[in-house]
Design a protein around this motif. Structure first.
Motif, PDB file in Angstrom:
ATOM      1  N   GLN A 243       2.368   1.710  -3.479  1.00 24.07           N
ATOM      2  CA  GLN A 243       1.348   2.183  -4.421  1.00 24.07           C
ATOM      3  C   GLN A 243       0.990   3.639  -4.147  1.00 24.07           C
ATOM      4  O   GLN A 243       0.807   4.429  -5.080  1.00 24.07           O
ATOM      5  CB  GLN A 243       0.092   1.310  -4.350  1.00 24.07           C
ATOM      6  N   ASN A 244       0.925   4.025  -2.886  1.00 22.44           N
ATOM      7  CA  ASN A 244       0.625   5.412  -2.533  1.00 22.44           C
ATOM      8  C   ASN A 244       1.716   6.348  -3.036  1.00 22.44           C
ATOM      9  O   ASN A 244       1.418   7.425  -3.566  1.00 22.44           O
ATOM     10  CB  ASN A 244       0.457   5.539  -1.024  1.00 22.44           C
TER      11      ASN A 244
ATOM     12  N   ASP B 275       1.283   6.568  -6.777  1.00 24.39           N
ATOM     13  CA  ASP B 275       0.098   7.374  -7.090  1.00 24.39           C
ATOM     14  C   ASP B 275       0.346   8.859  -6.839  1.00 24.39           C
ATOM     15  O   ASP B 275      -0.241   9.712  -7.505  1.00 24.39           O
ATOM     16  CB  ASP B 275      -1.103   6.913  -6.270  1.00 24.39           C
TER      17      ASP B 275
ATOM     18  N   ARG C 206       0.834  -1.211   0.000  1.00 23.98           N
ATOM     19  CA  ARG C 206       0.000   0.000   0.000  1.00 23.98           C
ATOM     20  C   ARG C 206       0.861   1.250   0.000  1.00 23.98           C
ATOM     21  O   ARG C 206       0.554   2.221  -0.689  1.00 23.98           O
ATOM     22  CB  ARG C 206      -0.940  -0.013   1.203  1.00 23.98           C
TER      23      ARG C 206
END
Length: 76
Positions: A13-14, A17, A10
């Motif tokens: 991915q953060n 992003d 996570r």
């Protein structure tokens, strides 16, 4: 262990992003895996400032165009 892996996934991915580059992402992941999240904060703050620079530049350009349109309309 699965929970840590999920947290790492996570986090990665953060960072992606958020537009962090490969080097920033890798550095942050390394610091996170070592429990050294304090080193991440200045890097993330710097990236945030860089992201904010773009809308500020664009707003300045919009303001210039608005002023130009205003002066053209007022001259008629």
């Amino acid at each position: 262990m699965a929970e840590l892996k999920d947290t790492c996934g996570r986090l990665r991915q953060n960072l992606i992003d958020a537009g962090c580059g490969q080097q920033t992402t890798d550095s942050c992941m390394d610091w996170f895996s070592k429990g050294d999240t304090a080193n991440m904060l200045p890097v993330l703050a710097k990236h945030r400032r860089a992201l904010l620079d773009e809308p500020h530049r664009e707003q300045k350009r919009i303001d210039c165009l608005d002023y130009l349109v205003y002066t053209i309309r007022c001259s008629k």
